[in-house]
Design an enzyme around this catalytic site. Structure first.
Site, short mmCIF file in Angstrom:
data_model
loop_
_atom_site.label_atom_id
_atom_site.label_comp_id
_atom_site.label_asym_id
_atom_site.label_seq_id
_atom_site.Cartn_x
_atom_site.Cartn_y
_atom_site.Cartn_z
N ASP A 190 1.82 -6.67 35.11
CA ASP A 190 3.00 -7.35 34.58
C ASP A 190 4.19 -6.80 35.36
O ASP A 190 4.56 -5.64 35.22
CB ASP A 190 3.13 -7.03 33.08
CG ASP A 190 4.43 -7.57 32.48
OD1 ASP A 190 5.22 -8.21 33.20
OD2 ASP A 190 4.64 -7.35 31.26
N LYS A 220 14.52 -12.17 34.94
CA LYS A 220 15.16 -10.90 35.30
C LYS A 220 15.45 -10.87 36.80
O LYS A 220 16.59 -10.86 37.21
CB LYS A 220 14.27 -9.73 34.90
CG LYS A 220 14.01 -9.72 33.39
CD LYS A 220 12.90 -8.81 33.02
CE LYS A 220 12.39 -9.09 31.62
NZ LYS A 220 13.39 -8.90 30.57
N TRP A 236 5.87 -3.16 26.20
CA TRP A 236 5.30 -4.40 26.72
C TRP A 236 3.82 -4.22 27.05
O TRP A 236 3.02 -5.14 26.86
CB TRP A 236 6.08 -4.91 27.93
CG TRP A 236 7.47 -5.31 27.52
CD1 TRP A 236 8.64 -4.68 27.83
CD2 TRP A 236 7.83 -6.41 26.66
NE1 TRP A 236 9.69 -5.32 27.23
CE2 TRP A 236 9.24 -6.37 26.51
CE3 TRP A 236 7.11 -7.41 26.00
CZ2 TRP A 236 9.93 -7.29 25.73
CZ3 TRP A 236 7.81 -8.34 25.23
CH2 TRP A 236 9.19 -8.28 25.09
#
Ligand code: PMP
Length: 362
Positions: A173, A197, A103
């Site tokens: 992030d 999540k 990511w």
């Protein structure tokens, strides 16, 4: 169907049962409005109250004051990969990225479309099994910002302590570990996270930022891509993902009711220890991917002696009501995602399954 499985999916992921029940109870007639929140105008008092409460509660949980704002945006964390350089990487400046997984690589790829970038550290040559040490990080001269990924969903690693880089704004992030434990949120100029999540359903992305970053953004980028647009309009510039924000707000109220971040950390440590202990005490039958000092409380990645056994493990686990344990396609193996809403009971069930599986197949 009253039987619910233990859901170890990486996201969308398990939500607290209390939240699902509350949403169900008020689904047809939201707070005596005579309609569902799904059918409610985002300009209504009812929705505005949800929007306001969600922002206030998120700030309260993080201990943030008036110098921060929370935005509820769309397009997932992936859109933030581009919005960040669009807004904060002017010509002639350099943005620094610390690569700790797939990511962060994706975030860097987007930044490269807009300006100069510098890889301040990477653990790619170690197959991202660890977080770099502070001494390994080499910043560029006067970076526009430094970007990190706090938890690496695919590799199962997590920053244990966050670095500070003086004047350089720190951006993170936090899609896969936001609100998993207390941390000094003031260290960060901007935090972003897809909700699916640890915060709620997919469809909403949370951005938490210092107010000064939400002003005077470049005028030559599209209106929807400017943070300022959303800040000025309290995240109501256009139609928001109202139902996702509503569920997110219920999750935040639930977390507050659980005792906030200190209480959830205690539970998350207990949960993760059950599974890491099963790995560590297996005599090498289960092999954790992450180096011990970089282990994640949220995503536990491990291998078995063969791919064949990994397949059998995942399919037998599924039959036993433990679902979503197959690792990400890019690394293989197994992965247990145990976000805030996963119960201790679910982790005990997985631990027991691991012990039994080894006994039968080891
Ligand atoms: N960052 C991290 C750390 C992630 O785990 C994910 C999704 N798994 C993303 C970004 C991408 O999020 P989205 O699907 O919301 O764009």
């Amino acid at each position: 169907m009253t039987h619910r499985v233990f859901n170890f999916n990486a996201g969308p992921a398990a939500l607290p049962i209390e939240v699902l029940k509350q949403a169900q109870a008020e689904f047809l007639n939201y707070q005596e409005t005579g309609m569902s929140i799904l059918e409610t105008s985002h300009r209504s008092k009812a929705y505005e109250a949800v929007n306001r409460e969600a922002e206030a509660t998120l700030k309260e949980l993080l201990g943030l004051g008036d110098n921060y704002r929370v935005l509820f945006l769309q397009g997932g964390a992936s859109t933030q990969f581009a919005m960040i350089p669009m807004n904060f990487l002017p010509q002639g400046r350099t943005a620094d990225y610390i690569l700790t997984g797939a990511w962060s690589e994706k975030a860097l790829k987007e930044a490269k479309l807009f300006g100069n970038t510098h890889i301040a550290a990477t653990t790619g040559e170690d197959n991202y099994k660890r977080i770099p040490k502070i001494g390994e990080i080499q910043l560029s001269e006067n970076p526009a910002y430094v970007h990190i990924t706090s938890n690496n969903t695919i590799f199962g690693t997590q920053w244990q302590d966050f670095p500070s880089f003086g004047q350089a704004p720190l951006i993170a992030d936090m899609s896969s570990d936001i609100l998993n434990k207390p941390f000094d949120a003031e260290k960060f100029s901007l935090i972003y996270a897809g909700a699916q999540k640890n915060l709620g359903p997919s469809g909403v992305t949370v951005v938490i930022a210092r107010k000064e970053l939400l002003e005077n953004n470049p005028k030559d980028i599209p209106t929807m891509m400017r943070y300022e647009t959303h800040a000025k309009n309290d995240s109501l510039y256009n139609t928001p993902p109202a139902f996702s924000v509503y569920i997110l707000n219920l999750v935040l109220q639930w977390l507050k009711g659980q005792g906030g971040l200190a209480a959830i950390e205690k539970r998350n440590v207990e949960k993760a220890s059950l599974i890491y202990n099963a790995i560590d005490q297996s005599g090498g039958y289960y092999r954790g991917h992450a180096q011990k000092d970089s282990r994640s409380l949220m995503n536990i990645t491990f291998r078995l002696p063969s791919e064949e056994l990994e397949k059998t493990f995942a399919s037998q686990a599924e039959k036993a009501g433990l679902i979503g344990l197959k690792g990400h396609r890019s690394v293989g193996g197994l992965r247990a995602s145990i976000y805030n809403a996963m119960t201790v009971e679910g982790c005990r069930a997985l631990e027991q399954f691991m012990l039994n599986f080894q006994q039968k197949n080891g």
